[in-house]
Design a protein around this motif. Structure first.
Motif, PDB file in Angstrom:
ATOM      1  N   GLU A  32       0.861  -1.186   0.000  1.00 23.74           N
ATOM      2  CA  GLU A  32       0.000   0.000   0.000  1.00 23.74           C
ATOM      3  C   GLU A  32       0.893   1.230   0.000  1.00 23.74           C
ATOM      4  N   HIS A  57     -18.667   8.366   3.910  1.00 24.06           N
ATOM      5  CA  HIS A  57     -18.910   7.037   3.360  1.00 24.06           C
ATOM      6  C   HIS A  57     -20.064   6.360   4.077  1.00 24.06           C
ATOM      7  N   ILE A  58     -21.132   6.154   3.358  1.00 25.40           N
ATOM      8  CA  ILE A  58     -22.310   5.491   3.911  1.00 25.40           C
ATOM      9  C   ILE A  58     -22.494   4.178   3.158  1.00 25.40           C
ATOM     10  N   TYR A 352     -17.764   2.888  -8.889  1.00 26.15           N
ATOM     11  CA  TYR A 352     -18.336   1.872  -8.005  1.00 26.15           C
ATOM     12  C   TYR A 352     -18.653   2.434  -6.625  1.00 26.15           C
ATOM     13  N   MET A 354     -19.303   1.128  -2.553  1.00 22.36           N
ATOM     14  CA  MET A 354     -18.607   0.091  -1.781  1.00 22.36           C
ATOM     15  C   MET A 354     -19.199  -1.304  -2.013  1.00 22.36           C
TER      16      MET A 354
HETATM   17  P1  FAD Z   1      -9.492   2.568  -3.166  1.00 20.53           P
HETATM   18  O1  FAD Z   1     -10.208   2.755  -1.895  1.00 20.53           O
HETATM   19  O2  FAD Z   1      -9.099   3.775  -3.940  1.00 20.53           O
HETATM   20  O3  FAD Z   1      -8.192   1.693  -2.859  1.00 20.53           O
HETATM   21  C1  FAD Z   1      -7.110   1.598  -3.739  1.00 20.53           C
HETATM   22  C2  FAD Z   1      -5.846   1.555  -2.887  1.00 20.53           C
HETATM   23  O4  FAD Z   1      -4.732   1.273  -3.728  1.00 20.53           O
HETATM   24  C3  FAD Z   1      -5.552   2.891  -2.223  1.00 20.53           C
HETATM   25  O5  FAD Z   1      -5.321   2.688  -0.835  1.00 20.53           O
HETATM   26  C4  FAD Z   1      -4.293   3.395  -2.921  1.00 20.53           C
HETATM   27  O6  FAD Z   1      -3.446   4.149  -2.087  1.00 20.53           O
HETATM   28  C5  FAD Z   1      -3.639   2.066  -3.324  1.00 20.53           C
HETATM   29  N1  FAD Z   1      -2.744   2.193  -4.475  1.00 20.53           N
HETATM   30  C6  FAD Z   1      -3.025   2.775  -5.671  1.00 20.53           C
HETATM   31  N2  FAD Z   1      -1.940   2.720  -6.477  1.00 20.53           N
HETATM   32  C7  FAD Z   1      -0.960   2.088  -5.767  1.00 20.53           C
HETATM   33  C8  FAD Z   1       0.383   1.765  -6.059  1.00 20.53           C
HETATM   34  N3  FAD Z   1       0.938   2.095  -7.222  1.00 20.53           N
HETATM   35  N4  FAD Z   1       1.105   1.107  -5.127  1.00 20.53           N
HETATM   36  C9  FAD Z   1       0.555   0.791  -3.926  1.00 20.53           C
HETATM   37  N5  FAD Z   1      -0.720   1.096  -3.589  1.00 20.53           N
HETATM   38  C10 FAD Z   1      -1.471   1.745  -4.507  1.00 20.53           C
HETATM   39  N6  FAD Z   1     -19.241   4.465  -1.768  1.00 20.53           N
HETATM   40  C11 FAD Z   1     -20.358   4.115  -1.093  1.00 20.53           C
HETATM   41  O7  FAD Z   1     -20.811   2.975  -1.188  1.00 20.53           O
HETATM   42  N7  FAD Z   1     -20.992   5.018  -0.267  1.00 20.53           N
HETATM   43  C12 FAD Z   1     -20.552   6.288  -0.107  1.00 20.53           C
HETATM   44  O8  FAD Z   1     -21.145   7.064   0.651  1.00 20.53           O
HETATM   45  C13 FAD Z   1     -19.391   6.683  -0.828  1.00 20.53           C
HETATM   46  N8  FAD Z   1     -18.922   7.935  -0.713  1.00 20.53           N
HETATM   47  C14 FAD Z   1     -17.793   8.294  -1.379  1.00 20.53           C
HETATM   48  C15 FAD Z   1     -17.302   9.583  -1.192  1.00 20.53           C
HETATM   49  C16 FAD Z   1     -16.134   9.973  -1.836  1.00 20.53           C
HETATM   50  C17 FAD Z   1     -15.622  11.365  -1.631  1.00 20.53           C
HETATM   51  C18 FAD Z   1     -15.453   9.050  -2.692  1.00 20.53           C
HETATM   52  C19 FAD Z   1     -14.187   9.466  -3.386  1.00 20.53           C
HETATM   53  C20 FAD Z   1     -15.935   7.771  -2.872  1.00 20.53           C
HETATM   54  C21 FAD Z   1     -17.106   7.374  -2.221  1.00 20.53           C
HETATM   55  N9  FAD Z   1     -17.602   6.073  -2.331  1.00 20.53           N
HETATM   56  C22 FAD Z   1     -18.741   5.713  -1.662  1.00 20.53           C
HETATM   57  C23 FAD Z   1     -16.916   5.046  -3.172  1.00 20.53           C
HETATM   58  C24 FAD Z   1     -15.920   4.199  -2.359  1.00 20.53           C
HETATM   59  O9  FAD Z   1     -14.929   5.032  -1.815  1.00 20.53           O
HETATM   60  C25 FAD Z   1     -15.300   3.165  -3.292  1.00 20.53           C
HETATM   61  O10 FAD Z   1     -16.299   2.353  -3.870  1.00 20.53           O
HETATM   62  C26 FAD Z   1     -14.280   2.221  -2.634  1.00 20.53           C
HETATM   63  O11 FAD Z   1     -13.532   2.834  -1.616  1.00 20.53           O
HETATM   64  C27 FAD Z   1     -13.350   1.720  -3.699  1.00 20.53           C
HETATM   65  O12 FAD Z   1     -12.452   0.765  -3.187  1.00 20.53           O
HETATM   66  P2  FAD Z   1     -11.194   0.352  -4.065  1.00 20.53           P
HETATM   67  O13 FAD Z   1     -10.481  -0.724  -3.323  1.00 20.53           O
HETATM   68  O14 FAD Z   1     -11.604   0.083  -5.445  1.00 20.53           O
HETATM   69  O15 FAD Z   1     -10.306   1.674  -4.188  1.00 20.53           O
END
Ligand code: FAD
Ligand code: UDP
Length: 371
Positions: A32, A57-58, A352, A354
């Motif tokens: 990470e 985040h809900i 997407y 969550m």
């Molecule tokens: P991420 O959470 O982005 O995880 C990816 C991880 O990979 C990160 O920790 C990043 O640092 C790491 N990474 C990336 N590149 C590298 C690299 N080169 N080397 C090492 N590590 C790396 N969803 C809901 O259901 N309800 C909500 O209310 C909601 N509100 C939101 C509000 C905001 C402001 C945002 C931005 C999103 C919201 N979402 C919500 C969506 C939710 O955040 C995502 O669906 C979910 O967190 C995505 O998970 P993920 O694992 O795909 O990505």
């Protein structure tokens, strides 16, 4: 046969995949680049309150399988998202429902509201909405568009509503009942103790090693050589060194402040829908939990939308036709990377929620590891 997995990114996609791979006896290393796990759902305890460091985040879903799945890792409280919009000092309930219509037009019954909405929609009669502005007006009329949608959306996306695709606004419910629940889903809540604790539990397995502050791109070739499989949840265009061009993202800036009052705004989320205020919303974190935190203090966060440049966090994919077409080309390249599974919001370039990320991760587990 057990394998060595490298998971790039400890967000929800990476954590679910890591948990399932480890449960099946595989050795899993999670790297990470940030100094904490949980990606954008990371919450940090400050003064007894879980602060949503990357925006509100809900958790909400109608997918019973996903709802049951997350309950292995956390209990959820009864939080129901009911944001309020502040437009030039006037307060309107969201999503668009009888409370909003009553505040906007003084109507009292669903028929009166419907008559007003239909009157307002007339300007789009017989026309197919071609952009977000036209879609909003044909959905709900000009008054609500101008006061509650236009300013917010243009700040959020950094473009005129006439230049934005209609689908963005189709997410918003319109209801002829007095119901301020923002979501139509069957299940909703916030994990008690915070999202970070939930992700910690997913990653709590003797087969999993988590390494923070490590960027995949520092040793990309070595990682690809040394691991049997790589689950990559970073930006797909960056993986290929942007060789087909850059995908677009939106970024955000969060400004967090402690206030010496017990209750600053009376709600977890207040949207600021006028163009003149540069932030889109203020979150008051203690209202996501009930009765938690100091009675004389509170923590608020203002959320400022921002253009994305290569050094910024890519919070939102911009899923318009042009970017989707470019993504399809990257997805073809990704298919030839037989060792790599691309997942999550950035790996699959999809807006997407969550629950959809968990569902996608479980599908990827199923395809690659079996039941
Ligand atoms: P991420 O959470 O982005 O995880 C990816 C991880 O990979 C990160 O920790 C990043 O640092 C790491 N990474 C990336 N590149 C590298 C690299 N080169 N080397 C090492 N590590 C790396 N969803 C809901 O259901 N309800 C909500 O209310 C909601 N509100 C939101 C509000 C905001 C402001 C945002 C931005 C999103 C919201 N979402 C919500 C969506 C939710 O955040 C995502 O669906 C979910 O967190 C995505 O998970 P993920 O694992 O795909 O990505
Ligand atoms: N939106 C709006 N006014 C509001 C809230 C949302 O016009 O007060 C629009 C805006 O275009 C936003 C879209 O609805 O991008 C989806 O909002 P939602 O809150 O579902 O999106 P999130 O930012 O949480 O992904």
């Amino acid at each position: 046969m057990f394998m060595n997995y490298l998971i790039v990114g400890s967000g929800l996609f990476g954590a679910v995949f890591a948990h399932e791979a480890a449960k099946r006896g595989n050795k899993v290393t999670v790297i990470e680049k940030r100094d904490h796990i949980a990606g954008n759902i990371y919450t940090k305890e400050v003064d007894g309150i879980q602060v949503h460091e990357y925006g509100a985040h809900i958790f909400h879903t109608s997918n019973k399988k996903v709802w049951d799945y997350v309950h292995q890792f956390a209990d959820f409280n009864r939080y129901t998202n009911s944001p309020v919009a502040n437009y030039k000092g006037h307060m309107y309930n969201l999503p668009f429902n009888m409370n909003t219509f009553s505040e906007m037009w003084g109507v009292k019954t669903p028929q009166e509201a419907l008559d007003k909405i239909n009157e307002q929609r007339q300007e789009m009669a017989g026309k197919e909405p071609k952009n977000l502005e036209e879609q909003a007006i044909s959905l709900i009329g000009r008054d609500i568009y101008e006061k509650l949608i236009k300013g917010y959306t243009e700040k959020q996306w950094g473009r005129k509503c006439t230049e934005l695709p209609a689908f963005i606004i189709k997410r918003l419910p319109v209801r002829l009942i007095y119901d301020n629940n923002y979501f139509n889903d069957d299940y909703q809540g916030i994990p008690i103790g915070g999202y970070t604790k939930m992700v910690e539990k997913m990653l709590d397995d003797p087969n999993i090693t988590v390494k923070l502050n490590i960027d995949f791109f520092d040793k990309k070739d070595e990682y690809l050589k040394n691991y049997d499989k790589v689950v990559y949840t970073g930006m797909i265009d960056k993986f290929f060194d942007y060789k087909l061009g850059e995908l677009e993202y939106r970024s955000l800036r969060f400004e967090t402040e402690e206030k010496n009052v017990g209750n600053y705004q009376g709600n977890a989320v207040i949207n600021y829908t006028e163009a003149e205020i540069p932030y889109t919303r203020i979150i008051e974190h203690k209202h996501f939990e009930f009765g938690k935190g100091d009675k004389d203090k509170t923590i608020i966060t203002r959320e400022y939308p921002a253009d994305w440049h290569r050094c910024d966090e890519p919070y939102y994919p911009v899923n318009n036709d042009c970017n989707n077409a470019l993504y399809t080309k990257y997805a073809k390249l990704a298919k030839n990377q037989y060792k790599v599974i691309f997942g999550g919001r950035l790996g699959q370039y999809k807006y997407y929620n969550m629950d959809q990320v968990i569902d996608a991760a479980l599908k990827a587990v199923n395809e690659n590891l079996g039941d």
